[in-house]
Scaffold this motif. Structure first.
Motif, PDB file in Angstrom:
ATOM      1  N   VAL A 174       0.855  -1.183   0.000  1.00 40.75           N
ATOM      2  CA  VAL A 174       0.000   0.000   0.000  1.00 40.75           C
ATOM      3  C   VAL A 174       0.895   1.239   0.000  1.00 40.75           C
ATOM      4  N   LEU A 175       0.662   2.104  -0.974  1.00 46.66           N
ATOM      5  CA  LEU A 175       1.417   3.349  -1.063  1.00 46.66           C
ATOM      6  C   LEU A 175       0.539   4.491  -0.582  1.00 46.66           C
ATOM      7  N   VAL A 176       1.100   5.332   0.303  1.00 46.33           N
ATOM      8  CA  VAL A 176       0.382   6.507   0.792  1.00 46.33           C
ATOM      9  C   VAL A 176       0.768   7.672  -0.106  1.00 46.33           C
ATOM     10  N   GLY A 177      -0.249   8.308  -0.679  1.00 49.98           N
ATOM     11  CA  GLY A 177      -0.003   9.413  -1.616  1.00 49.98           C
ATOM     12  C   GLY A 177       0.686  10.605  -0.973  1.00 49.98           C
ATOM     13  N   LYS A 178       1.228  11.462  -1.816  1.00 49.23           N
ATOM     14  CA  LYS A 178       1.928  12.667  -1.344  1.00 49.23           C
ATOM     15  C   LYS A 178       1.065  13.916  -1.475  1.00 49.23           C
ATOM     16  N   ASN A 179       0.140  13.929  -2.432  1.00 49.36           N
ATOM     17  CA  ASN A 179      -0.683  15.112  -2.698  1.00 49.36           C
ATOM     18  C   ASN A 179      -2.002  15.049  -1.949  1.00 49.36           C
ATOM     19  N   SER A 180      -2.261  16.083  -1.158  1.00 46.44           N
ATOM     20  CA  SER A 180      -3.519  16.165  -0.407  1.00 46.44           C
ATOM     21  C   SER A 180      -4.617  16.731  -1.288  1.00 46.44           C
ATOM     22  N   CYS A 221     -12.224  17.835   4.972  1.00 48.67           N
ATOM     23  CA  CYS A 221     -10.985  17.224   5.458  1.00 48.67           C
ATOM     24  C   CYS A 221      -9.955  17.230   4.338  1.00 48.67           C
ATOM     25  N   LEU A 222      -8.694  17.143   4.727  1.00 49.97           N
ATOM     26  CA  LEU A 222      -7.622  16.926   3.770  1.00 49.97           C
ATOM     27  C   LEU A 222      -7.251  15.452   3.836  1.00 49.97           C
ATOM     28  N   VAL A 223      -7.259  14.798   2.682  1.00 43.95           N
ATOM     29  CA  VAL A 223      -6.954  13.374   2.632  1.00 43.95           C
ATOM     30  C   VAL A 223      -5.895  13.111   1.564  1.00 43.95           C
ATOM     31  N   VAL A 224      -5.205  11.980   1.713  1.00 43.33           N
ATOM     32  CA  VAL A 224      -4.306  11.479   0.668  1.00 43.33           C
ATOM     33  C   VAL A 224      -4.776  10.078   0.307  1.00 43.33           C
ATOM     34  N   ASP A 225      -4.548   9.709  -0.945  1.00 39.81           N
ATOM     35  CA  ASP A 225      -5.010   8.418  -1.438  1.00 39.81           C
ATOM     36  C   ASP A 225      -4.105   7.283  -0.978  1.00 39.81           C
ATOM     37  N   LEU A 226      -4.715   6.128  -0.786  1.00 39.92           N
ATOM     38  CA  LEU A 226      -3.995   4.874  -0.584  1.00 39.92           C
ATOM     39  C   LEU A 226      -4.087   4.127  -1.908  1.00 39.92           C
ATOM     40  N   THR A 227      -2.943   3.793  -2.496  1.00 35.51           N
ATOM     41  CA  THR A 227      -2.954   3.087  -3.774  1.00 35.51           C
ATOM     42  C   THR A 227      -2.228   1.759  -3.642  1.00 35.51           C
ATOM     43  N   CYS A 228      -2.601   0.844  -4.514  1.00 33.13           N
ATOM     44  CA  CYS A 228      -1.979  -0.480  -4.552  1.00 33.13           C
ATOM     45  C   CYS A 228      -0.657  -0.382  -5.309  1.00 33.13           C
ATOM     46  N   LYS A 229       0.376  -0.936  -4.752  1.00 30.72           N
ATOM     47  CA  LYS A 229       1.705  -0.927  -5.370  1.00 30.72           C
ATOM     48  C   LYS A 229       1.725  -1.748  -6.658  1.00 30.72           C
ATOM     49  N   ASP A 258      -1.684   0.155  -9.104  1.00 27.96           N
ATOM     50  CA  ASP A 258      -1.951   1.596  -8.979  1.00 27.96           C
ATOM     51  C   ASP A 258      -3.431   1.926  -8.783  1.00 27.96           C
ATOM     52  N   SER A 259      -4.223   0.984  -8.329  1.00 27.44           N
ATOM     53  CA  SER A 259      -5.632   1.246  -8.036  1.00 27.44           C
ATOM     54  C   SER A 259      -5.749   2.019  -6.732  1.00 27.44           C
ATOM     55  N   VAL A 260      -6.677   2.957  -6.686  1.00 29.26           N
ATOM     56  CA  VAL A 260      -6.946   3.682  -5.445  1.00 29.26           C
ATOM     57  C   VAL A 260      -7.808   2.784  -4.570  1.00 29.26           C
ATOM     58  N   LEU A 261      -7.318   2.498  -3.365  1.00 27.22           N
ATOM     59  CA  LEU A 261      -8.008   1.584  -2.452  1.00 27.22           C
ATOM     60  C   LEU A 261      -8.715   2.294  -1.311  1.00 27.22           C
ATOM     61  N   GLY A 262      -8.302   3.513  -1.022  1.00 22.96           N
ATOM     62  CA  GLY A 262      -8.892   4.228   0.100  1.00 22.96           C
ATOM     63  C   GLY A 262      -8.167   5.526   0.355  1.00 22.96           C
ATOM     64  N   MET A 263      -8.136   5.925   1.657  1.00 18.22           N
ATOM     65  CA  MET A 263      -7.542   7.214   1.989  1.00 18.22           C
ATOM     66  C   MET A 263      -7.025   7.249   3.420  1.00 18.22           C
ATOM     67  N   VAL A 264      -6.188   8.249   3.667  1.00 17.50           N
ATOM     68  CA  VAL A 264      -5.713   8.571   5.008  1.00 17.50           C
ATOM     69  C   VAL A 264      -6.104  10.027   5.254  1.00 17.50           C
ATOM     70  N   ASP A 275     -13.344  -1.665  -3.191  1.00 16.04           N
ATOM     71  CA  ASP A 275     -12.052  -1.772  -3.874  1.00 16.04           C
ATOM     72  C   ASP A 275     -11.155  -2.872  -3.325  1.00 16.04           C
ATOM     73  N   ILE A 276     -11.594  -3.563  -2.283  1.00 18.00           N
ATOM     74  CA  ILE A 276     -10.781  -4.641  -1.716  1.00 18.00           C
ATOM     75  C   ILE A 276     -11.616  -5.911  -1.606  1.00 18.00           C
ATOM     76  N   ASP A 277     -10.930  -7.016  -1.504  1.00 26.14           N
ATOM     77  CA  ASP A 277     -11.553  -8.316  -1.249  1.00 26.14           C
ATOM     78  C   ASP A 277     -10.946  -8.859   0.029  1.00 26.14           C
ATOM     79  N   SER A 278     -11.481  -9.964   0.508  1.00 28.74           N
ATOM     80  CA  SER A 278     -10.919 -10.560   1.719  1.00 28.74           C
ATOM     81  C   SER A 278     -10.949 -12.075   1.613  1.00 28.74           C
TER      82      SER A 278
END
Length: 194
Positions: free
Chosen positions: A83-89, A100-108, A111-117, A138-141
């Motif tokens: 999981v990569l934490v984005g740099k751009n808010s 709120c200000l958020v950054v994207d969580l993407t799959c390494k 490159d799919s966006v999976l969520g946010m921080v 965007d996720i499975d389990s």
């Protein structure tokens, strides 16, 4: 006087209550124990959360921190290196007038966006700043231990191969060979006549 000393000695003898019966109903105890065992069996095992697109693991239930039903998100305390934490808010509206200000969580992997921080929140949403929020869509389990497929030899209806069973199988194979040969001959006759 000797009789008095004997009765006194009998009374002062320690009483052993080890095998004394109890008024507890044993069936009630058994029911409670078996019910607890069944409840343990019904519990799900640990869950691995994976990217919905490329199936890389992104987290697990050991870092579970809750869920956000209204926004269809789950919250984890920790994530994997996939999981990569984005740099751009960017600005996100969490509710009416709750920006709120958020950054994207993407799959390494894909490159799919999976969520946010959440980086910055209004005071009433401060609790959101300490977790990784994944969109359920965007996720499975996968629940560990949930596999149910077995090889036929390991199945509950496993039967040893006996001479009688072998004879039956060989007879069926012979009949099938004869049928296939017969069908091949008929097909050949039809092709010749055309």
């Amino acid at each position: 006087m000797a009789a008095r000393e004997r009765t006194t000695k009998r009374q002062s003898k320690p009483v052993n209550l080890t095998f004394e019966t109890s008024s507890t109903n044993s069936s009630a105890v058994e029911e409670k124990l078996f019910r607890q065992a069944e409840e343990v069996d019904e519990e799900d095992g640990p869950v691995v959360f994976i990217c919905g697109k490329c199936k890389l693991p992104v987290g697990d239930s050991m870092s579970w921190d809750g869920s956000e039903d209204g926004s269809n998100q789950i919250r984890l305390k920790r994530v994997t290196d996939n999981v990569l934490v984005g740099k751009n808010s960017c600005m996100y509206e969490a509710g009416k007038r709750s920006y709120c200000l958020v950054v994207d969580l993407t799959c390494k992997g894909c490159d799919s966006v999976l969520g946010m921080v959440y980086e910055s929140t209004p005071k009433k949403l401060d609790y959101k700043r300490f977790g990784f929020y994944f969109n359920v869509a965007d996720i499975d389990s996968y629940v560990l231990g949930s596999a149910s497929q077995m090889l036929a030899a390991e199945g509950p209806e496993e039967q040893p191969v006996t001479l009688e069973y072998r004879g039956i199988v060989e007879q069926q194979l012979t009949e099938m060979k004869m049928l296939v040969v017969s069908m091949a001959q008929r097909l050949e006759e039809i092709e010749v006549s055309i």
